[in-house]
Enzyme design. Structure first.
Site, short mmCIF file in Angstrom:
data_model
loop_
_atom_site.label_atom_id
_atom_site.label_comp_id
_atom_site.label_asym_id
_atom_site.label_seq_id
_atom_site.Cartn_x
_atom_site.Cartn_y
_atom_site.Cartn_z
N GLY A 10 -7.90 16.84 18.84
CA GLY A 10 -8.19 17.42 16.82
C GLY A 10 -6.99 16.85 16.04
O GLY A 10 -6.51 17.78 15.88
N GLY A 13 -6.21 17.52 13.18
CA GLY A 13 -6.03 18.16 11.78
C GLY A 13 -4.42 18.82 11.36
O GLY A 13 -3.94 17.92 11.02
N ILE A 55 -15.60 15.44 20.93
CA ILE A 55 -15.21 16.21 23.01
C ILE A 55 -15.86 16.83 23.22
O ILE A 55 -16.51 17.09 24.81
CB ILE A 55 -14.30 17.45 22.54
CG1 ILE A 55 -14.57 18.09 21.51
CG2 ILE A 55 -12.50 17.33 22.23
CD1 ILE A 55 -14.15 19.92 20.52
N TYR A 153 -17.05 31.61 15.03
CA TYR A 153 -15.76 31.27 15.43
C TYR A 153 -15.81 32.35 16.41
O TYR A 153 -14.62 31.84 17.69
CB TYR A 153 -15.30 30.99 14.44
CG TYR A 153 -13.36 30.15 14.92
CD1 TYR A 153 -13.67 29.43 15.39
CD2 TYR A 153 -12.88 30.87 14.13
CE1 TYR A 153 -12.16 28.49 15.66
CE2 TYR A 153 -11.22 30.66 14.01
CZ TYR A 153 -10.45 29.50 14.79
OH TYR A 153 -9.30 28.75 14.79
N LYS A 157 -14.23 31.39 20.62
CA LYS A 157 -12.60 31.66 21.13
C LYS A 157 -12.58 32.78 21.54
O LYS A 157 -11.62 32.43 23.03
CB LYS A 157 -11.51 31.96 19.38
CG LYS A 157 -11.80 30.69 19.34
CD LYS A 157 -10.65 29.70 19.83
CE LYS A 157 -11.02 28.44 18.70
NZ LYS A 157 -9.21 27.63 19.04
N1 SER Z 1 -7.16 30.40 10.31
C1 SER Z 1 -8.24 30.56 10.62
C2 SER Z 1 -9.78 30.64 10.03
O1 SER Z 1 -9.62 30.80 9.00
C3 SER Z 1 -8.71 32.14 11.42
O2 SER Z 1 -7.93 32.01 12.14
O3 SER Z 1 -10.65 29.98 10.31
#
Ligand code: SER
Length: 345
Positions: A10, A13, A55, A153, A157
């Site tokens: 990444g 980014g 990846i 997400y 994680k």
């Molecule tokens: N910055 C991230 C998001 O907004 C949260 O950790 O997805």
């Protein structure tokens, strides 16, 4: 520390930019940049090699890790929370399968060379899930509390943290005997990150960087969360510093750490932005879905363990960050913003 060959995924980014700039030219350090997209040209000459690829492609990962004999990984590639809610299955592929590919390949490579690979993993406040009705009554959240994420997400994680802990502590515990686990896994749970140099994509905490960059460009901004919405924050230089400090720390007793500099509401940022950019036009129009994500994230996190174990030390309060980092850096980037009609200066 002996010679480091660091694979940054990444790399194109926001955090990748910051890390590459910080690592460029460090002695005995080779940086291998990987991303799905081409790495911007101004970063290419700061790294030792660039690989464009996915990846999720295990053969590609294996090729890169063994070609360069990588001994450290900074795994930044991910779909952030808003992007992940728009394409949850794809997010799972990238965030979970991609991380698994990288952990598995690193473990195999570490075993082949009998040398553990250090694996730095940025996690997130999105792994927490607090009851929105209690959010503002809770003390700063500690690492073991409220681990009930409501987003793809956050779930991705949190699972990857567990997978990293497994490879770092318990890998093949029945048959491994006296051999060390193959991965030295270290994880930071990042708050909302604000960069004055780059604009974020696909996150839900993007509303603050969006209002800052819009004001600096002289453009109006509609903030997609309510004015009273609070989250923990830190600036990009603090984030990069924290990642590097964690990576360079000696043996640690735990593998997951909260980090943040301060807690602030969207309204506090808007007020400060308007002070520094008197023509700024910021309005609030909460997007129900994105608001619900932010409402499930804690307003503050407890960073005591990071301070005690590896000397985490944020630099700035909100006011200091605006004065010393954000305003001078965005002004250098965009020049002086044209004043809007009715502006006082
Ligand atoms: N910055 C991230 C998001 O907004 C949260 O950790 O997805």
């Amino acid at each position: 520390m002996s010679e480091r060959t660091i694979l940054i995924t990444g790399a194109a980014g926001e955090i990748g930019h910051g890390l590459i700039n910080a690592l460029a030219g460090q002695p005995e350090t080779r940086v291998i940049a990987m991303d799905l997209r081409e790495i911007p040209e101004h970063l290419q000459h700061k790294v030792d090699a660039v690989h464009v690829g996915d990846i999720c492609d295990r053969a590609f990962i294996e090729h890169v890790v063994s070609l360069h004999r990588v001994n450290e990984v900074m795994h930044l590639a991910a779909l952030l929370s808003t992007s992940a809610e728009r394409a949850p299955e794809q997010a799972h592929e990238v965030n979970v399968q991609g991380t698994f590919n990288l952990l598995r390949t690193s473990a195999e490579h570490a075993q082949a060379y009998d040398n553990p690979i250090r694996f730095i993993f940025p996690s997130t406040i999105a792994i927490y899930g607090v009851d929105p009705r209690e959010k503002y009554e809770l003390p700063p959240i500690r690492e073991y509390q409220a681990l009930t994420p409501i987003t793809m997400y956050g779930a991705n994680k949190l699972y990857c943290e567990a997978m990293g802990r497994y490879y770092g502590r318990y890998y093949r515990s029945i048959t491994r005997g006296q051999r060390r686990p193959p991965i030295d896994f270290r994880c930071l749970r990042l708050p909302g990150i604000i960069s004055a140099e780059t604009v974020p994509v696909g996150g839900t905490s993007d509303y603050v960087p969006e209002m800052i960059h819009a004001a600096a460009r002289g453009e109006p901004c509609v903030c997609f969360v309510r004015e009273d919405t609070a989250l923990p924050w830190m600036m990009m230089p603090e984030c990069v510093e924290a990642i590097l400090r964690l990576a360079e720390a000696p043996v640690l007793s735990r593998c997951v750490y909260n980090v943040a500099a301060f807690s602030a509401t969207a309204g506090m940022f808007a007020e400060s932005v308007c002070e520094h950019f008197p023509g700024a036009e910021i309005s609030f129009d909460a997007h129900e879905g994105r608001q619900s994500l932010v409402d499930s994230w804690p307003s503050d996190v407890d960073c005591l363990r990071a301070r005690e174990d590896w000397g985490f030390e944020p630099r700035w309060t909100l006011d200091e960050a605006m004065r010393e980092y954000i305003v001078p850096t965005v002004r250098a980037r965009y020049g002086d913003a044209p004043a809007h009609e009715g502006a006082t200066s």
